[in-house]
Structures are given as C-alpha cells and as structure tokens.
Scaffold this motif. Structure first.
Motif, PDB file in Angstrom:
ATOM      1  N   UNK A   1      12.854 -10.873   0.412  1.00  0.00           N
ATOM      2  CA  UNK A   1      12.329  -9.595  -0.070  1.00  0.00           C
ATOM      3  C   UNK A   1      11.809  -8.779   1.112  1.00  0.00           C
ATOM      4  N   UNK A   2      11.679  -7.476   0.896  1.00  0.00           N
ATOM      5  CA  UNK A   2      11.125  -6.604   1.926  1.00  0.00           C
ATOM      6  C   UNK A   2      10.117  -5.655   1.270  1.00  0.00           C
ATOM      7  N   UNK A   3       9.083  -5.268   2.026  1.00  0.00           N
ATOM      8  CA  UNK A   3       8.043  -4.403   1.462  1.00  0.00           C
ATOM      9  C   UNK A   3       7.438  -3.534   2.563  1.00  0.00           C
ATOM     10  N   UNK A   4       7.663  -2.235   2.439  1.00  0.00           N
ATOM     11  CA  UNK A   4       7.110  -1.285   3.413  1.00  0.00           C
ATOM     12  C   UNK A   4       6.511  -0.097   2.667  1.00  0.00           C
ATOM     13  N   UNK A   5       5.307   0.343   3.065  1.00  0.00           N
ATOM     14  CA  UNK A   5       4.684   1.492   2.385  1.00  0.00           C
ATOM     15  C   UNK A   5       5.375   2.794   2.779  1.00  0.00           C
ATOM     16  N   UNK A   6       5.466   3.706   1.840  1.00  0.00           N
ATOM     17  CA  UNK A   6       6.080   5.005   2.124  1.00  0.00           C
ATOM     18  C   UNK A   6       5.080   5.963   2.768  1.00  0.00           C
ATOM     19  N   UNK A   7       3.785   5.698   2.574  1.00  0.00           N
ATOM     20  CA  UNK A   7       2.738   6.586   3.098  1.00  0.00           C
ATOM     21  C   UNK A   7       1.446   5.797   3.286  1.00  0.00           C
ATOM     22  N   UNK A   8       0.465   6.426   3.918  1.00  0.00           N
ATOM     23  CA  UNK A   8      -0.842   5.808   4.075  1.00  0.00           C
ATOM     24  C   UNK A   8      -1.480   5.603   2.704  1.00  0.00           C
ATOM     25  N   UNK A   9      -2.339   4.598   2.584  1.00  0.00           N
ATOM     26  CA  UNK A   9      -2.956   4.259   1.298  1.00  0.00           C
ATOM     27  C   UNK A   9      -4.131   5.170   0.940  1.00  0.00           C
ATOM     28  N   UNK A  10      -4.550   6.043   1.857  1.00  0.00           N
ATOM     29  CA  UNK A  10      -5.646   6.991   1.611  1.00  0.00           C
ATOM     30  C   UNK A  10      -7.000   6.296   1.385  1.00  0.00           C
ATOM     31  N   UNK A  11      -7.175   5.098   1.927  1.00  0.00           N
ATOM     32  CA  UNK A  11      -8.451   4.396   1.796  1.00  0.00           C
ATOM     33  C   UNK A  11      -9.292   4.507   3.065  1.00  0.00           C
ATOM     34  N   UNK A  12      -8.730   5.125   4.109  1.00  0.00           N
ATOM     35  CA  UNK A  12      -9.457   5.251   5.363  1.00  0.00           C
ATOM     36  C   UNK A  12      -8.907   6.436   6.139  1.00  0.00           C
TER      37      UNK A  12
END
Length: 220
Positions: free
Chosen positions: A64-75
C-alpha cells in the motif's frame, strides 16, 4: 462621621481596583491533555512499514502507499513553507536512499525506526516522493507527536514554568527559537543537549503549546 464614610469608600474603591487588576492580569491555567499510549499497528503489518513514535504508531499496509495531498492544518509551517514528515521507505534506509530523497527536493533530518526518515518537506517535495516507488508513505509529524509524555503530565498537573528540551529541524531554527524564548520571557538553560539543533529552556506552559504548533519544532 463623614470622614469615616469617605475613608471606607476609598478603601472599598482601592480593593475593587486591586481585584480588577488581579483578574485582568492573572494568566488562566493552561488545559493540557496527556496523549494516550500509542496503539499498536494492526496484526500483519510488517515492522519495516511501521514508524514507532513516542505517542503514535504510524503504519502503512503491505503493498500500500499513503501520501497526504496537503498540510493537515494542525500547525504553522516554517518560513520555508515546510513541515516535518516521517517517510516510510520500501528499501532499507541507506546513504543512497537518503541521497535519493534529497534529490527529490526534501531535506533529510535523521533516521526513524524501523525503516523511515524524518524529513523536512513542502507539498511539492511530497508529490515527488509519491511519484518515486522507493517511498511508501509520508506522515506529517503533528503537535501530539512532539510532546514528551512526562512533560505533558507535569503541565496537566499544574506546573506553570516547566524546563524543556526543544529539538528543531535545523541549527538556524534553533538559533531563532532561542531568541523567541527570551522574547517570551523564558530562560535559556545550560545542560546536556540532544545535538546541535536543540536547546534547553524554562518557559511558560502556554509557550510550550506555541512550540508544539511550530513546524520547525520536532520534539519538546
């Protein structure tokens, strides 16, 4: 009698003024949640596809592969527009793997067990990592991942000015943080450090929260 009344009114007014000043200037107690113990990865997930952090276990399933499309906006990102990420590698982490990651536009900070890299990356760098089959996943290092459990427990118990060790992404970030600590009324301390990108200080509990929300900070 009139003088007595006047004196009493003055005393009452003074007491009210002191009370108003106290309520206006006292700092509310910082509400701080202690992170729960990290949950293990699901059964069957290989160790080399897990990242073991202090407060969280990151994992990606086999094939499997997993990459975020954008920042999580938590910091807040760094001034460079970057954040820290844990990147799981498909092959054992070697010097060649580190060089491959850096050629894709991310900066390798250090190794993470079991088979990952801590990197500094922007969204463009993440996209290039995703396009390279050598890398399986990228997870943003969020504020909850950065807090030392013992420190969280002390603040939750009411400690207002804890002693902290802060680990930054770079020496330049460390130097800027030293100035910010002093500007916020904190005290820089001497003692054993975690390397050239770290500092020791005594700061307010609410400044600890600020540190956790900065992209250039990786551990407090």
């Amino acid at each position: 009698m009139k003088k007595v009344w006047t004196f009493g009114i003055l005393v009452l007014a003074a007491a009210m003024a002191v009370g108003a000043w106290w309520f206006a200037t006292r700092r509310p107690r910082v509400v701080f949640a202690v992170p729960p113990p990290p949950a293990p990865a699901p059964a069957g997930v290989p160790k080399d596809r897990q990242v073991l952090l202090a407060n969280r276990t990151l994992w990606v399933g086999e094939r499997k592969r997993a990459f975020p499309a954008r920042f999580a906006q938590t910091q807040k990102p760094t001034a460079r527009g970057t954040l820290p990420y844990a990147v799981v590698c498909e092959a054992p982490v070697t010097g060649a793997v580190r060089e491959r990651a850096e050629k894709l536009g991310v900066r390798v900070v250090r190794f993470l067990p079991s088979n990952a890299l801590l990197v500094e990356a922007d969204t463009a760098g993440l996209k290039k990592l995703e396009e390279d089959a050598l890398f399986a996943a990228a997870f943003e290092i969020t504020p909850v991942d950065k807090i030392q459990r013992a420190l969280a427990e002390r603040i939750a118990a009411g400690e207002e000015t804890p002693e902290v060790t802060v680990l930054a992404l770079s020496q330049a970030d460390r130097n800027a943080l030293r100035k910010d600590v002093e500007a916020a009324g904190g005290e820089l301390l001497q003692g054993r450090l975690l390397g050239p990108c770290s500092l020791k200080a005594r700061v307010s509990a609410d400044f600890v929260l600020e540190l956790l929300g900065r992209g250039e900070v990786t551990w407090v």
